[in-house]
Design a protein around this motif. Structure first.
Motif, short mmCIF file in Angstrom:
data_model
loop_
_atom_site.label_atom_id
_atom_site.label_comp_id
_atom_site.label_asym_id
_atom_site.label_seq_id
_atom_site.Cartn_x
_atom_site.Cartn_y
_atom_site.Cartn_z
N PRO A 15 -5.64 -0.97 0.23
CA PRO A 15 -6.70 -0.80 1.22
C PRO A 15 -6.66 -1.82 2.37
O PRO A 15 -6.93 -1.46 3.51
CB PRO A 15 -7.98 -0.95 0.43
N LEU A 16 -6.32 -3.07 2.09
CA LEU A 16 -6.30 -4.07 3.15
C LEU A 16 -5.21 -3.75 4.18
O LEU A 16 -5.46 -3.82 5.38
CB LEU A 16 -6.10 -5.47 2.57
N SER A 17 -4.03 -3.38 3.70
CA SER A 17 -2.95 -3.02 4.62
C SER A 17 -3.33 -1.80 5.44
O SER A 17 -3.07 -1.74 6.65
CB SER A 17 -1.66 -2.75 3.85
N LEU A 18 -3.92 -0.82 4.79
CA LEU A 18 -4.33 0.39 5.50
C LEU A 18 -5.41 0.07 6.54
O LEU A 18 -5.37 0.60 7.66
CB LEU A 18 -4.83 1.41 4.49
N PHE A 58 0.98 0.50 7.73
CA PHE A 58 0.80 1.90 7.33
C PHE A 58 1.69 2.25 6.14
O PHE A 58 1.23 2.87 5.18
CB PHE A 58 1.09 2.86 8.48
N VAL A 59 2.95 1.85 6.20
CA VAL A 59 3.87 2.16 5.10
C VAL A 59 3.39 1.50 3.82
O VAL A 59 3.32 2.14 2.76
CB VAL A 59 5.31 1.71 5.45
N ARG A 60 3.03 0.25 3.90
CA ARG A 60 2.54 -0.47 2.73
C ARG A 60 1.17 0.06 2.28
O ARG A 60 0.89 0.16 1.09
CB ARG A 60 2.45 -1.96 3.05
N GLY A 61 0.33 0.39 3.24
CA GLY A 61 -1.03 0.82 2.94
C GLY A 61 -1.10 2.12 2.18
O GLY A 61 -1.98 2.31 1.34
#
Length: 94
Positions: A15-18, A58-61
Motif C-alpha cells: 500500500p505505501l508504494s502504491l 507502481f510495479v512494487r505497489g
C-alpha cells in the motif's frame, strides 16, 4: 511434495508504494509547473527522477516481484527512495 527453489512468493499489494506512485502521478498531472526549471523550460532531470520513482512504485505497489536479482533490485523500494532523493536534490538546486 518437494519444494521448488525458484518458486515465486505469492504477490501481495504494497500500500505505501502504491500510495507514493498515485501521489506522484496526481501531483505531476494536476500541477505540471512543479517540473519547470527557473528559466521556464521543462526540467527533464526532475521529470525523469519523478517518473522513475513513480514507475518503480507502481510495479512494487501492485505486488510484482521479478525473479532475476537485477530486476528485483531495479524495482525495489530502495530504487524508488533513491529516485525521490534525486528528484528532491534536483528541485533543491533550482
Amino acid at each position: 511434495m518437494p519444494r521448488v527453489a525458484d518458486a515465486p512468493a505469492p504477490s501481495r499489494l504494497h500500500p505505501l508504494s502504491l500510495l507514493i506512485a498515485v501521489a506522484i502521478m496526481l501531483v505531476c498531472t494536476l500541477y505540471p509547473p512543479l517540473m519547470v526549471a527557473p528559466d521556464g523550460k521543462a526540467d527533464h532531470g526532475l521529470a525523469m527522477a519523478l517518473f522513475t520513482a513513480m514507475s518503480v512504485a507502481f510495479v512494487r505497489g501492485v505486488g510484482f516481484v521479478p525473479r532475476a536479482r537485477a530486476w528485483r533490485w531495479l524495482f525495489s523500494g530502495w530504487t524508488c527512495f533513491a529516485s525521490l532523493a534525486v528528484a528532491g536534490w534536483v528541485k533543491f538546486l533550482h
